[in-house]
Design an enzyme around this catalytic site. Structure first.
Site, PDB file in Angstrom:
ATOM      1  N   GLN A 153     -18.577  24.881 -23.615  1.00 45.91           N
ATOM      2  CA  GLN A 153     -17.308  24.161 -23.506  1.00 45.91           C
ATOM      3  C   GLN A 153     -17.369  23.156 -22.352  1.00 45.91           C
ATOM      4  O   GLN A 153     -17.698  23.509 -21.225  1.00 45.91           O
ATOM      5  CB  GLN A 153     -16.157  25.166 -23.292  1.00 45.91           C
ATOM      6  CG  GLN A 153     -14.771  24.533 -23.282  1.00 45.91           C
ATOM      7  CD  GLN A 153     -14.388  23.919 -24.627  1.00 45.91           C
ATOM      8  OE1 GLN A 153     -14.601  24.489 -25.684  1.00 45.91           O
ATOM      9  NE2 GLN A 153     -13.820  22.717 -24.579  1.00 45.91           N
ATOM     10  N   ASP A 189     -21.734  21.735 -32.071  1.00 49.04           N
ATOM     11  CA  ASP A 189     -20.835  20.686 -31.557  1.00 49.04           C
ATOM     12  C   ASP A 189     -21.346  19.292 -31.952  1.00 49.04           C
ATOM     13  O   ASP A 189     -20.625  18.303 -31.841  1.00 49.04           O
ATOM     14  CB  ASP A 189     -20.761  20.762 -30.027  1.00 49.04           C
ATOM     15  CG  ASP A 189     -19.443  21.363 -29.546  1.00 49.04           C
ATOM     16  OD1 ASP A 189     -18.471  21.375 -30.336  1.00 49.04           O
ATOM     17  OD2 ASP A 189     -19.380  21.792 -28.381  1.00 49.04           O
ATOM     18  N   LYS A 211     -10.940  28.708 -30.685  1.00 46.23           N
ATOM     19  CA  LYS A 211     -12.193  28.746 -31.460  1.00 46.23           C
ATOM     20  C   LYS A 211     -12.507  30.192 -31.862  1.00 46.23           C
ATOM     21  O   LYS A 211     -12.897  30.459 -32.995  1.00 46.23           O
ATOM     22  CB  LYS A 211     -13.341  28.122 -30.652  1.00 46.23           C
ATOM     23  CG  LYS A 211     -13.195  26.600 -30.566  1.00 46.23           C
ATOM     24  CD  LYS A 211     -14.117  25.948 -29.549  1.00 46.23           C
ATOM     25  CE  LYS A 211     -13.751  24.463 -29.418  1.00 46.23           C
ATOM     26  NZ  LYS A 211     -14.502  23.759 -28.375  1.00 46.23           N
TER      27      LYS A 211
END
Ligand code: NAP
Length: 288
Positions: free
Chosen positions: A96, A119, A52
Site C-alpha cells: 500500500q 497493482d 481490499k
C-alpha cells in the site's frame, strides 16, 4: 443524462468473480490469496487496505495482511517482498502506497515479481500494457475502462481528453483509451497545459484525474459529453459526522445536466478500483 453507477457495477462484478472462484474450488483448485503489506497507520491507507480485505472475502478469496511500523527499514521491506515473491501460497500482493519518506517507493515496486504485481505498477506490466500485451493493468484505469464497456459507451474515433498525467491514473488511462480496439483520439492535459477550457470543451469524453475539486465546470463541457470523474479529495463538510466529504474534480451539479453519461463522486470510479484488483488477483491465481 445517465448516471454511471460504479457501486452497483462493482457489486455485480464481485458476484461474477465469486461465482468463478466457487467453480475453481469445485474443480479442485485453491482459492486465490491476495496479500497486502501495510506500513504505518495512515488513516487513508488503513481504510483502503481494510476495504481490499473485505472485498477478498466477498469474492471468496483468502487474504493475508502484513503490517509494519513506519520505522521499518527499506531492507526489511525488501526482504518481505522477496519472501512473498517466493511464497507459493500467495497469488498476488500489493504494497500500500504511500510509503514513509525513508523508503524508495520505486525500488519497492520494482522488487515485486511482476507476475504477482496485481497493482500493475511494475515497469514490466506498464510496458506490456503500453504495447497492448496481456498484463496486470493498474486498478483505477482498468476500472474506468470496465465502466465504459459495461455502459456500452462508444469510444472509437471519439475525442477523449484526459486531465492529469500521473503514472497511476492519467498516463495509463490515456494509453488504454488510444489502444487498438478502443480507438479514441486522446489529448492529455496537465498543470502546464494552456487553454484547458478550450481543449475540454471539444471533448466527447473527459476523464478528470487531478485532485482539484470542482475544477471541470459546465462551460468546459460540451452538450452530450461523457464525463468520468476520478478525483477524490476530502473537503470539509458540516453535513457529515466526520466533518469531511469526498469531492470530485468535476462541478457535478452544473456539469451533469449537459452530459450523456457522468460518474458521481463518491460511487463512480472509486468502487471499481478494488474490483479491478480482485480481477487481477483472480487472473494471477489462474496463471499460476
Ligand atoms: P497526482 O499524482 O497528484 O497527479 C495529478 C495530475 O493532475 C498531475 O499530472 C498534474 O499535473 C495534474 N494537475 C494538477 N493541477 C492541474 C491543473 N490545474 N490543471 C491541469 N492539470 C493539473 O494525482 P493522481 O494520483 O493521478 O490522482 C488524481 C486524483 O484521482 C486524486 O484526487 C486522487 O485522490 C484520485 N484517485 C482516485 C482513485 C479512485 O479509486 N477513485 C484512484 C487514484 C486516484 P503535473 O503533472 O503537471 O503536476
Amino acid at each position: 443524462m445517465t448516471l454511471i453507477d460504479g457501486k452497483a457495477t462493482a457489486a455485480q462484478i464481485k458476484k461474477e468473480i465469486a461465482a468463478e472462484v466457487e467453480k475453481m474450488v469445485a474443480d479442485g483448485h485453491k482459492r486465490p490469496n491476495l496479500a497486502a503489506v501495510l506500513v504505518g497507520h495512515d488513516g487513508g491507507s488503513e481504510t483502503y487496505v481494510a476495504n481490499k480485505i473485505k472485498s477478498c472475502a466477498e469474492c471468496g478469496f483468502e487474504s493475508t495482511l502484513i503490517r509494519f511500523e513506519d520505522t521499518v527499514s527499506e531492507k526489511e521491506l525488501l526482504d518481505k517482498i522477496a519472501e512473498l515473491n517466493a511464497d507459493d501460497n500467495i497469488d498476488g500482493f500489493i504494497v500500500q502506497l504511500p510509503l514513509p519518506k525513508h523508503i524508495d517507493e520505486q525500488k519497492i515496486i520494482e522488487a515485486i515479481d511482476y507476475r504477482k504485481d496485481v497493482d500493475g505498477f511494475h515497469p514490466v506490466n506498464v510496458g506490456r500494457m503500453s504495447i497492448g500485451l496481456p498484463c496486470f493493468v493498474s486498478a483505477t484505469p482498468s476500472g474506468i475502462m470496465e465502466l465504459l464497456r459495461r455502459y456500452e459507451i462508444p469510444t472509437a474515433g471519439k475525442n477523449c481528453v484526459v486531465v492529469g498525467r500521473s503514472n497511476i491514473v492519467g498516463k495509463p488511462v490515456a494509453t488504454l483509451m488510444m489502444q487498438k480496439g478502443t480507438d479514441a483520439t486522446v489529448t492529455v492535459c496537465h498543470s502546464r497545459t494552456q487553454d484547458i477550457k478550450d481543449i475540454c470543451s471539444r471533448a466527447d469524453i473527459i476523464i478528470a484525474a487531478m485532485g482539484k475539486p470542482g475544477f471541470i465546470t459546465a462551460d468546459m463541457v460540451k452538450e452530450g459529453a461523457v464525463v468520468i470523474d476520478v478525483g477524490t479529495t476530502r473537503v470539509p463538510s458540516s453535513e457529515t459526522k466526520s466533518g469531511f466529504r469526498l469531492k470530485g474534480d468535476v462541478d457535478f451539479e452544473n456539469v451533469a445536466p449537459k452530459c450523456s453519461f457522468i460518474t458521481p463522486v463518491p460511487g463512480g470510479v472509486g468502487p471499481m478500483t478494488i474490483c479491478s484488483l480482485m480481477r487481477n488477483t483472480l487472473q494471477a491465481a489462474k496463471q499460476r
